[in-house]
Design an enzyme around this catalytic site. Structure first.
Site, PDB file in Angstrom:
ATOM      1  N   ASP A   1      -4.672  -2.612   1.223  1.00 18.57           N
ATOM      2  CA  ASP A   1      -3.121  -2.888   0.644  1.00 18.57           C
ATOM      3  C   ASP A   1      -2.974  -1.650  -0.879  1.00 18.57           C
ATOM      4  O   ASP A   1      -3.995  -1.325  -1.700  1.00 18.57           O
ATOM      5  CB  ASP A   1      -3.480  -4.552  -0.938  1.00 18.57           C
ATOM      6  CG  ASP A   1      -2.419  -4.859  -0.859  1.00 18.57           C
ATOM      7  OD1 ASP A   1      -1.391  -4.291  -1.265  1.00 18.57           O
ATOM      8  OD2 ASP A   1      -1.996  -5.970  -1.340  1.00 18.57           O
TER       9      ASP A   1
ATOM     10  N   SER B   1      -4.367  -9.817   2.193  1.00 24.75           N
ATOM     11  CA  SER B   1      -5.167  -8.872   1.228  1.00 24.75           C
ATOM     12  C   SER B   1      -5.242 -10.821   0.540  1.00 24.75           C
ATOM     13  O   SER B   1      -6.735 -10.469  -0.295  1.00 24.75           O
ATOM     14  CB  SER B   1      -4.224  -9.186  -0.184  1.00 24.75           C
ATOM     15  OG  SER B   1      -3.448  -7.623   0.332  1.00 24.75           O
TER      16      SER B   1
ATOM     17  N   HIS C   1      -0.295  -1.932  -2.698  1.00 26.47           N
ATOM     18  CA  HIS C   1       0.849  -2.316  -4.299  1.00 26.47           C
ATOM     19  C   HIS C   1      -0.251  -2.193  -5.518  1.00 26.47           C
ATOM     20  O   HIS C   1      -1.087  -2.579  -5.215  1.00 26.47           O
ATOM     21  CB  HIS C   1       1.533  -3.447  -3.998  1.00 26.47           C
ATOM     22  CG  HIS C   1       2.116  -3.725  -2.181  1.00 26.47           C
ATOM     23  ND1 HIS C   1       1.388  -4.185  -0.884  1.00 26.47           N
ATOM     24  CD2 HIS C   1       3.314  -3.914  -2.498  1.00 26.47           C
ATOM     25  CE1 HIS C   1       3.198  -4.241  -0.697  1.00 26.47           C
ATOM     26  NE2 HIS C   1       3.721  -3.843  -0.690  1.00 26.47           N
TER      27      HIS C   1
HETATM   28 CO1  B1M Z   1       5.611  -3.645  -0.129  1.00 29.46          CO
HETATM   29  N1  B1M Z   1       5.515  -5.325   0.783  1.00 29.46           N
HETATM   30  N2  B1M Z   1       5.234  -3.210   2.037  1.00 29.46           N
HETATM   31  N3  B1M Z   1       5.687  -1.968  -0.687  1.00 29.46           N
HETATM   32  N4  B1M Z   1       6.599  -4.917  -1.792  1.00 29.46           N
HETATM   33  C1  B1M Z   1       5.861  -6.537  -0.651  1.00 29.46           C
HETATM   34  C2  B1M Z   1       4.511  -7.430  -0.758  1.00 29.46           C
HETATM   35  C3  B1M Z   1       6.511  -7.968   0.409  1.00 29.46           C
HETATM   36  C4  B1M Z   1       6.525  -9.700  -0.384  1.00 29.46           C
HETATM   37  C5  B1M Z   1       8.020  -8.107   1.057  1.00 29.46           C
HETATM   38  C6  B1M Z   1       8.779  -8.354   1.558  1.00 29.46           C
HETATM   39  O1  B1M Z   1       8.841  -8.888   2.932  1.00 29.46           O
HETATM   40  N5  B1M Z   1       9.555  -9.218   1.014  1.00 29.46           N
HETATM   41  C7  B1M Z   1       6.077  -7.723   1.955  1.00 29.46           C
HETATM   42  C8  B1M Z   1       4.657  -8.957   2.356  1.00 29.46           C
HETATM   43  C9  B1M Z   1       4.493  -9.829   2.996  1.00 29.46           C
HETATM   44  C10 B1M Z   1       3.675 -10.017   3.369  1.00 29.46           C
HETATM   45  O2  B1M Z   1       2.638  -9.444   3.287  1.00 29.46           O
HETATM   46  N6  B1M Z   1       3.151 -11.607   3.703  1.00 29.46           N
HETATM   47  C11 B1M Z   1       5.236  -5.798   1.913  1.00 29.46           C
HETATM   48  C12 B1M Z   1       5.428  -5.248   3.057  1.00 29.46           C
HETATM   49  C13 B1M Z   1       5.634  -6.209   4.575  1.00 29.46           C
HETATM   50  C14 B1M Z   1       4.920  -4.138   2.895  1.00 29.46           C
HETATM   51  C15 B1M Z   1       4.833  -3.430   4.314  1.00 29.46           C
HETATM   52  C16 B1M Z   1       3.692  -4.207   5.559  1.00 29.46           C
HETATM   53  C17 B1M Z   1       5.696  -2.448   4.869  1.00 29.46           C
HETATM   54  C18 B1M Z   1       5.899  -2.519   6.197  1.00 29.46           C
HETATM   55  O3  B1M Z   1       4.599  -1.036   5.529  1.00 29.46           O
HETATM   56  N7  B1M Z   1       6.275  -2.402   7.319  1.00 29.46           N
HETATM   57  C19 B1M Z   1       3.621  -1.781   3.474  1.00 29.46           C
HETATM   58  C20 B1M Z   1       2.077  -2.778   3.600  1.00 29.46           C
HETATM   59  C21 B1M Z   1       1.815  -1.558   2.991  1.00 29.46           C
HETATM   60  C22 B1M Z   1      -0.253  -1.674   2.471  1.00 29.46           C
HETATM   61  O4  B1M Z   1       0.187  -2.177   1.281  1.00 29.46           O
HETATM   62  N8  B1M Z   1      -1.063  -1.084   3.456  1.00 29.46           N
HETATM   63  C23 B1M Z   1       4.703  -2.144   2.098  1.00 29.46           C
HETATM   64  C24 B1M Z   1       4.928  -1.163   0.950  1.00 29.46           C
HETATM   65  C25 B1M Z   1       5.501  -1.054   0.194  1.00 29.46           C
HETATM   66  C26 B1M Z   1       5.796   0.515  -0.523  1.00 29.46           C
HETATM   67  C27 B1M Z   1       4.143   1.454  -0.803  1.00 29.46           C
HETATM   68  C28 B1M Z   1       7.249   0.548  -0.307  1.00 29.46           C
HETATM   69  C29 B1M Z   1       5.882  -0.807  -2.358  1.00 29.46           C
HETATM   70  C30 B1M Z   1       4.835  -0.193  -2.860  1.00 29.46           C
HETATM   71  C31 B1M Z   1       4.726   0.670  -3.929  1.00 29.46           C
HETATM   72  C32 B1M Z   1       3.726   0.328  -4.688  1.00 29.46           C
HETATM   73  O5  B1M Z   1       3.277  -0.158  -5.773  1.00 29.46           O
HETATM   74  N9  B1M Z   1       2.813   1.732  -5.835  1.00 29.46           N
HETATM   75  C33 B1M Z   1       6.481  -1.685  -1.651  1.00 29.46           C
HETATM   76  C34 B1M Z   1       6.881  -2.705  -2.558  1.00 29.46           C
HETATM   77  C35 B1M Z   1       7.624  -2.106  -4.540  1.00 29.46           C
HETATM   78  C36 B1M Z   1       7.539  -4.344  -2.693  1.00 29.46           C
HETATM   79  C37 B1M Z   1       7.887  -5.414  -3.322  1.00 29.46           C
HETATM   80  C38 B1M Z   1       9.147  -5.332  -3.039  1.00 29.46           C
HETATM   81  C39 B1M Z   1       8.003  -5.274  -4.894  1.00 29.46           C
HETATM   82  C40 B1M Z   1       6.411  -5.423  -5.232  1.00 29.46           C
HETATM   83  C41 B1M Z   1       6.414  -4.475  -6.356  1.00 29.46           C
HETATM   84  O6  B1M Z   1       5.495  -3.993  -7.116  1.00 29.46           O
HETATM   85  N10 B1M Z   1       6.690  -5.628  -7.528  1.00 29.46           N
HETATM   86  C42 B1M Z   1       7.015  -6.678  -2.291  1.00 29.46           C
HETATM   87  C43 B1M Z   1       8.139  -8.074  -3.176  1.00 29.46           C
HETATM   88  C44 B1M Z   1       7.691  -9.097  -3.635  1.00 29.46           C
HETATM   89  O7  B1M Z   1       6.507  -8.941  -3.907  1.00 29.46           O
HETATM   90  N11 B1M Z   1       8.490  -9.654  -3.675  1.00 29.46           N
HETATM   91  C45 B1M Z   1       6.638  -6.449  -1.496  1.00 29.46           C
HETATM   92  C46 B1M Z   1       6.398  -5.915  -9.302  1.00 29.46           C
HETATM   93  C47 B1M Z   1       5.117  -6.221  -8.892  1.00 29.46           C
HETATM   94  C48 B1M Z   1       5.385  -6.126 -11.427  1.00 29.46           C
HETATM   95  O8  B1M Z   1       4.357  -8.060  -8.863  1.00 29.46           O
HETATM   96  O9  B1M Z   1       2.627  -6.853  -8.342  1.00 29.46           O
HETATM   97  O10 B1M Z   1       3.410  -8.906  -7.840  1.00 29.46           O
HETATM   98  P1  B1M Z   1       3.337  -7.827  -8.569  1.00 29.46           P
HETATM   99  O11 B1M Z   1       2.689  -8.124  -9.996  1.00 29.46           O
HETATM  100  C49 B1M Z   1       2.648  -9.365 -10.815  1.00 29.46           C
HETATM  101  C50 B1M Z   1       2.029 -10.722 -10.279  1.00 29.46           C
HETATM  102  O12 B1M Z   1       1.917 -10.761  -9.000  1.00 29.46           O
HETATM  103  C51 B1M Z   1       0.990 -10.836 -10.785  1.00 29.46           C
HETATM  104  O13 B1M Z   1       1.177  -9.687 -12.403  1.00 29.46           O
HETATM  105  C52 B1M Z   1       2.779  -9.186 -11.946  1.00 29.46           C
HETATM  106  C53 B1M Z   1       3.408  -9.131 -13.213  1.00 29.46           C
HETATM  107  O14 B1M Z   1       3.542  -9.273 -14.464  1.00 29.46           O
HETATM  108  N12 B1M Z   1      -0.300  -9.344 -10.888  1.00 29.46           N
HETATM  109  C54 B1M Z   1      -1.823 -10.122 -10.891  1.00 29.46           C
HETATM  110  C55 B1M Z   1      -0.085  -8.877  -9.728  1.00 29.46           C
HETATM  111  N13 B1M Z   1      -1.643  -8.731  -9.475  1.00 29.46           N
HETATM  112  C56 B1M Z   1      -2.493  -8.872 -10.904  1.00 29.46           C
HETATM  113  C57 B1M Z   1      -3.409  -9.074 -10.812  1.00 29.46           C
HETATM  114  C58 B1M Z   1      -4.010  -9.625 -11.973  1.00 29.46           C
HETATM  115  C59 B1M Z   1      -3.516 -10.571 -13.093  1.00 29.46           C
HETATM  116  C60 B1M Z   1      -2.358 -10.749 -12.385  1.00 29.46           C
HETATM  117  O15 B1M Z   1      -5.343  -9.915 -12.185  1.00 29.46           O
HETATM  118  C61 B1M Z   1      -6.171  -9.134 -11.586  1.00 29.46           C
END
Ligand code: B1M
Length: 216
Positions: free
Chosen positions: A98, A151, A100
């Site tokens: 992963d 993940s 992200h």
């Molecule tokens: Co990706 N991606 N992505 N992506 N991406 C998601 C996660 C997805 C939901 C988008 C969608 O389809 N709507 C989807 C996952 C679907 C699934 O698994 N069912 C997805 C996909 C499919 C993919 C790829 C597979 C796409 C592809 O290649 N075809 C690929 C995967 C690559 C891989 O990981 N092997 C991929 C790639 C990418 C980018 C590289 C382009 C980029 C990431 C860049 C980076 O992070 N450096 C990206 C992004 C940006 C996203 C979305 C649009 C935004 C994620 C984000 O940064 N959100 C995302 C959509 C979504 O999440 N709905 C998506 C903002 C961030 C602050 O939120 O990380 O959730 P988040 O963190 C929150 C809480 O979750 C929590 O606190 C934060 C807020 O305070 N939290 C924690 C997180 N970690 C924590 C740990 C803790 C405590 C709290 O304690 C340890």
């Protein structure tokens, strides 16, 4: 567009030109944290929705993520730091497979600003690397982040590995990321992690509150 909408739009459009100037203006109106939580993360949510519904292609998602990261880095020095330090050490990682890391890095910032030593070992980290870092830094807890559905399976395997090595009673674990649900962690995984502590954090603030509780 009004400033708030313009900033959120910058995330959606991946538009970096003029970002700092807009952030400077926003900082005269609200806190750095509020800019991140109430404006920029809304933009990121829109990106997720557009990508999920096929209206946005991956390279553009990457650009949005880059602008988000630039904005967070710019705002970080403006964040409040709480008094005190030495509350404990936590190893943070995005799990194997992963990439992200925006959420994980926010957790890092919030914990670091509130008295914790954070050893952030980055993305795609296998359990061996996480446990090595935890041993090396004598961590008080381990935090794993992951956004992909697959993940959540890796996290489960990681807990099983900790259990197999008898490390479950040594390192409390905090899990976070969009694909997790509270019940998956607090019911299913907790059952498996018997004798250890595993917690779910919805966001970085819940993560901080949790760590404060775990450390006492
Ligand atoms: Co990706 N991606 N992505 N992506 N991406 C998601 C996660 C997805 C939901 C988008 C969608 O389809 N709507 C989807 C996952 C679907 C699934 O698994 N069912 C997805 C996909 C499919 C993919 C790829 C597979 C796409 C592809 O290649 N075809 C690929 C995967 C690559 C891989 O990981 N092997 C991929 C790639 C990418 C980018 C590289 C382009 C980029 C990431 C860049 C980076 O992070 N450096 C990206 C992004 C940006 C996203 C979305 C649009 C935004 C994620 C984000 O940064 N959100 C995302 C959509 C979504 O999440 N709905 C998506 C903002 C961030 C602050 O939120 O990380 O959730 P988040 O963190 C929150 C809480 O979750 C929590 O606190 C934060 C807020 O305070 N939290 C924690 C997180 N970690 C924590 C740990 C803790 C405590 C709290 O304690 C340890």
């Amino acid at each position: 567009l009004p400033l708030d909408e313009r900033l959120a739009r910058r995330i959606v459009d991946g538009e970096r030109n003029g970002l700092e100037a807009d952030l400077d203006t926003a900082l005269t109106q609200r806190s750095a944290l509020s800019i991140i939580n109430d404006i920029l993360l809304e933009g990121m949510k829109t990106v997720g929705d557009l990508f999920g519904s096929g209206q946005m292609q991956l390279p553009f998602v990457l650009q949005s993520a880059e602008v988000m990261k630039t904005a967070v880095a710019y705002l970080e020095p403006h964040m409040e730091r709480a008094e005190g330090e030495g509350k404990g050490t936590i190893v943070l990682a995005t799990v194997k497979g992963d990439v992200h890391d925006i959420g994980k890095n926010l957790v890092d910032i919030i914990l670091s600003n509130n008295g914790y030593t954070v050893v952030n070992i980055g993305i795609k980290q296998p359990i061996n690397a996480i446990l090595d870092a935890a041993e090396e830094h004598r961590a008080d807890a381990i935090g794993m982040s992951g956004l992909l559905v697959k993940s959540t399976v890796i996290m489960k395997e990681n807990l099983a590995e900790m259990l197999a090595r008898g490390l479950h009673s040594r390192f409390p674990v905090m899990l976070g990321g969009a694909a997790l649900t509270r019940s998956f962690v607090e019911d299913d995984l907790r059952d498996l992690f018997e004798g250890g502590e595993v917690h779910y954090a919805r966001d970085a603030f819940e993560g901080l509150a949790l760590m404060d509780k775990v450390m006492t």
